[in-house]
Design a protein around this motif. Structure first.
Motif, mmCIF file in Angstrom:
data_model
loop_
_atom_site.group_PDB
_atom_site.id
_atom_site.type_symbol
_atom_site.label_atom_id
_atom_site.label_comp_id
_atom_site.label_asym_id
_atom_site.label_seq_id
_atom_site.Cartn_x
_atom_site.Cartn_y
_atom_site.Cartn_z
ATOM 1 N N LEU A 297 0.917 -0.913 0.125
ATOM 2 C CA LEU A 297 -0.004 -0.025 -0.071
ATOM 3 C C LEU A 297 0.738 1.257 0.026
ATOM 4 O O LEU A 297 0.367 2.106 -0.413
ATOM 5 C CB LEU A 297 -0.735 0.031 1.297
ATOM 6 C CG LEU A 297 -1.830 -1.182 1.160
ATOM 7 C CD1 LEU A 297 -2.653 -1.180 2.545
ATOM 8 C CD2 LEU A 297 -2.792 -0.969 0.205
ATOM 9 N N VAL A 298 2.049 1.135 0.694
ATOM 10 C CA VAL A 298 2.694 2.416 0.660
ATOM 11 C C VAL A 298 4.338 1.844 0.896
ATOM 12 O O VAL A 298 4.544 0.904 1.521
ATOM 13 C CB VAL A 298 2.618 3.261 2.013
ATOM 14 C CG1 VAL A 298 2.703 2.442 3.186
ATOM 15 C CG2 VAL A 298 3.155 4.516 1.984
ATOM 16 N N PRO A 299 5.424 2.560 0.109
ATOM 17 C CA PRO A 299 6.638 2.143 0.500
ATOM 18 C C PRO A 299 6.925 2.362 1.888
ATOM 19 O O PRO A 299 6.289 3.131 2.804
ATOM 20 C CB PRO A 299 7.655 3.363 -0.215
ATOM 21 C CG PRO A 299 6.598 3.802 -1.453
ATOM 22 C CD PRO A 299 5.202 3.728 -0.570
ATOM 23 N N ALA A 300 8.045 1.470 2.208
ATOM 24 C CA ALA A 300 8.403 1.541 4.073
ATOM 25 C C ALA A 300 10.154 1.203 3.998
ATOM 26 O O ALA A 300 10.669 0.388 3.125
ATOM 27 C CB ALA A 300 7.661 0.326 4.520
ATOM 28 N N VAL A 301 10.419 1.627 5.056
ATOM 29 C CA VAL A 301 11.816 1.238 5.678
ATOM 30 C C VAL A 301 11.354 0.710 7.110
ATOM 31 O O VAL A 301 10.723 1.177 7.733
ATOM 32 C CB VAL A 301 12.685 2.410 5.592
ATOM 33 C CG1 VAL A 301 14.138 2.052 6.171
ATOM 34 C CG2 VAL A 301 12.793 3.130 4.324
ATOM 35 N N MET A 302 12.139 -0.559 7.296
ATOM 36 C CA MET A 302 12.138 -0.997 8.445
ATOM 37 C C MET A 302 13.607 -1.329 9.412
ATOM 38 O O MET A 302 14.300 -1.626 8.544
ATOM 39 C CB MET A 302 11.602 -2.359 8.496
ATOM 40 C CG MET A 302 11.072 -3.126 9.635
ATOM 41 S SD MET A 302 12.414 -4.013 10.805
ATOM 42 C CE MET A 302 12.971 -5.355 9.698
ATOM 43 N N PHE A 303 13.789 -1.111 10.563
ATOM 44 C CA PHE A 303 15.082 -1.378 11.139
ATOM 45 C C PHE A 303 14.664 -1.967 12.446
ATOM 46 O O PHE A 303 13.739 -1.656 13.086
ATOM 47 C CB PHE A 303 15.791 -0.023 11.328
ATOM 48 C CG PHE A 303 15.645 1.004 12.052
ATOM 49 C CD1 PHE A 303 15.433 0.922 13.501
ATOM 50 C CD2 PHE A 303 14.712 1.870 11.626
ATOM 51 C CE1 PHE A 303 15.285 1.949 14.258
ATOM 52 C CE2 PHE A 303 14.175 3.012 12.451
ATOM 53 C CZ PHE A 303 14.659 2.993 13.727
ATOM 54 N N VAL A 349 6.754 4.569 7.170
ATOM 55 C CA VAL A 349 6.179 4.427 5.867
ATOM 56 C C VAL A 349 5.872 5.979 5.266
ATOM 57 O O VAL A 349 5.600 6.860 5.977
ATOM 58 C CB VAL A 349 4.710 3.839 6.090
ATOM 59 C CG1 VAL A 349 4.868 2.251 6.505
ATOM 60 C CG2 VAL A 349 3.614 4.471 6.938
ATOM 61 N N ASN A 350 6.103 5.965 4.007
ATOM 62 C CA ASN A 350 5.874 7.257 3.270
ATOM 63 C C ASN A 350 5.557 7.376 1.912
ATOM 64 O O ASN A 350 6.192 6.198 1.326
ATOM 65 C CB ASN A 350 7.033 8.060 3.435
ATOM 66 C CG ASN A 350 6.813 9.454 3.338
ATOM 67 O OD1 ASN A 350 6.661 10.045 2.085
ATOM 68 N ND2 ASN A 350 6.766 10.466 4.261
ATOM 69 N N LYS A 351 4.676 7.775 1.205
ATOM 70 C CA LYS A 351 4.355 7.765 -0.360
ATOM 71 C C LYS A 351 5.687 7.906 -1.066
ATOM 72 O O LYS A 351 6.022 7.346 -1.896
ATOM 73 C CB LYS A 351 3.496 8.769 -0.599
ATOM 74 C CG LYS A 351 1.910 8.365 0.063
ATOM 75 C CD LYS A 351 0.992 9.436 -0.573
ATOM 76 C CE LYS A 351 -0.315 8.952 0.177
ATOM 77 N NZ LYS A 351 -1.397 9.879 -0.351
ATOM 78 N N ASP A 352 6.692 8.723 -0.364
ATOM 79 C CA ASP A 352 8.065 8.962 -0.860
ATOM 80 C C ASP A 352 9.094 8.023 -0.293
ATOM 81 O O ASP A 352 9.470 8.461 1.006
ATOM 82 C CB ASP A 352 8.304 10.400 -0.808
ATOM 83 C CG ASP A 352 9.676 10.836 -1.643
ATOM 84 O OD1 ASP A 352 10.488 9.990 -1.746
ATOM 85 O OD2 ASP A 352 9.936 12.020 -1.997
ATOM 86 N N LEU A 353 9.479 7.033 -1.076
ATOM 87 C CA LEU A 353 10.620 6.098 -0.495
ATOM 88 C C LEU A 353 11.816 6.742 0.101
ATOM 89 O O LEU A 353 12.203 6.441 1.262
ATOM 90 C CB LEU A 353 10.989 4.991 -1.349
ATOM 91 C CG LEU A 353 11.832 4.130 -0.773
ATOM 92 C CD1 LEU A 353 11.423 3.291 0.340
ATOM 93 C CD2 LEU A 353 12.212 3.109 -1.810
#
Length: 374
Positions: A297-303, A349-353
């Motif tokens: 649904l939306v770009p994401a970064v996980m740490f 999460v953000n629409k802009d990766l």
């Protein structure tokens, strides 16, 4: 009411239990820790070793379906239970393959899955086999390794003394462009849902440092990785959720690295970023429900939130971290901090990766899980 029995009560079991409870299912867990992360969500708790056959059987007898959140369990008993008619997903036959890294690669090679070049190397012949194989190489102990444990890179003959004294698999040193992974869900009827390709960056201890989705790779390579991942799970006749880790090398080859027959660290982003989380998908698959959509649904970064110090955990920087938009913090509830222990994770999460990456790097420097030293 369906009751799901989970061998293991760690963070994966906790997040699995959260989804099971939302669907109205009961949960029973078996874990050696008196206060494991999943305890607060479990209707029944059995405190016992993962190798305790009698207690695993007790768990099966009070459950409608069995699963697990860790590979290092008593496979012999799980196989016996399956043969007696107890539903166990994924099948312990798969677990038996996964537990031995050499067997895992042999099975995948036979199924025509692209894998790095490898050879068997028993403990007493490690140096001889390494010289024959050639340098650089990667040693992987056949059993017991996880989160970077049981892996050693040997670049030259002068480094042979660094070999780990264990029955092993020697593997070609892959010239890696990116490390990538794909979560695949497969139900009891053979239906499959495949998740987007993620790219992973690892720290010096070989523990996942952060993850980016969608992976910044060409579209044709992403499709190839998804296709390989689906073939892996089909070759295993798997039921449940599977984490398929792969290498994209500098020549454009995609090679299988490892398989996790359970929810996986590389799939945590799905909780906030996908239509159906990996945990809900696993619960659906093992209980005979239809699979959900794996759409991103939306770009994401996980740490990961890795422990610092020792003692009772304290979360530092939570208020400031949550002041950023699109930040989701998961603290697992482990009772004791140890250095590099996975104490939680954060998804941005953000629409802009690129904006998600920017926020993630800021938040990563703010939030910590530290021990109080006692």
């Amino acid at each position: 009411m369906v009751r799901i029995g989970i061998v293991g009560g760690g963070q994966l079991a906790k997040m699995m239990a959260q989804e099971a409870r939302k669907l109205g299912f009961e949960v029973a867990v078996l874990d050696p820790q008196e206060k494991c992360p999943a305890c607060g969500l479990a209707d029944y708790k059995i405190t016992a070793s993962f190798m305790d056959g009698d207690k695993i059987r007790e768990l099966a007898e009070i459950s409608d379906v069995l699963t697990y959140d860790i590979e290092h369990v008593n496979v012999k008993v799980l196989k016996e239970l399956e043969e007696e008619g107890y539903p166990v997903y994924p099948s312990p036959r798969i677990l038996e393959v996964i537990q031995d890294k050499l067997v895992q690669m042999e099975v995948m090679r036979k199924a025509r899955i692209p894998v790095p070049k490898f050879v068997r190397a028993d403990r007493e012949e490690l140096k001889e086999k390494a010289r024959e194989f050639g340098f650089p190489l990667v040693q992987k102990t056949r059993k017991g390794g996880y989160d970077g444990k049981g892996v050693m890179v040997i670049k030259t003959e002068e480094e042979l003394d660094k070999l780990l004294p264990a029955d092993s698999m020697l593997q070609e040193f892959v010239n890696i462009e990116k490390e990538i992974a794909v979560m695949v869900a497969r139900d009891q009827y053979g239906n499959v849902e495949v998740y987007p390709v993620v790219e992973m960056v690892f720290n010096e201890a070989n523990i996942l440092d952060f993850l980016v989705v969608p992976a910044r790779i060409p579209e044709d390579k992403a499709e190839e990785a998804q296709e390989i991942a689906m073939r892996v799970v089909k070759a295993l006749d798997g039921v449940g959720i599977f984490g398929i880790e792969m290498f994209l090398d500098k020549d454009g080859r995609i090679l299988l690295n490892e398989i996790a027959p359970r929810p996986h660290n590389s799939g945590h982003y799905t909780i906030e970023a996908c239509m159906t989380s990996q945990f809900e998908q696993h619960v659906r698959a093992i209980t005979g429900l239809p699979l959900g959509s794996s759409e991103l649904l939306v770009p994401a970064v996980m740490f990961n939130l890795l422990g610092e110090g020792y003692g009772k955990p304290k979360v530092v920087g939570l208020k400031e971290a949550l002041s950023y938009p699109g930040v989701y913090v998961h603290v697992y509830g482990k009772p004791v901090v140890r250095p590099l222990r996975k104490m939680g994770h954060v998804t941005v999460v953000n629409k802009d990766l690129e904006k998600a990456l920017e926020i993630a790097h800021k938040v990563k420097g703010i939030i910590k899980v530290v021990g109080n030293g006692s």
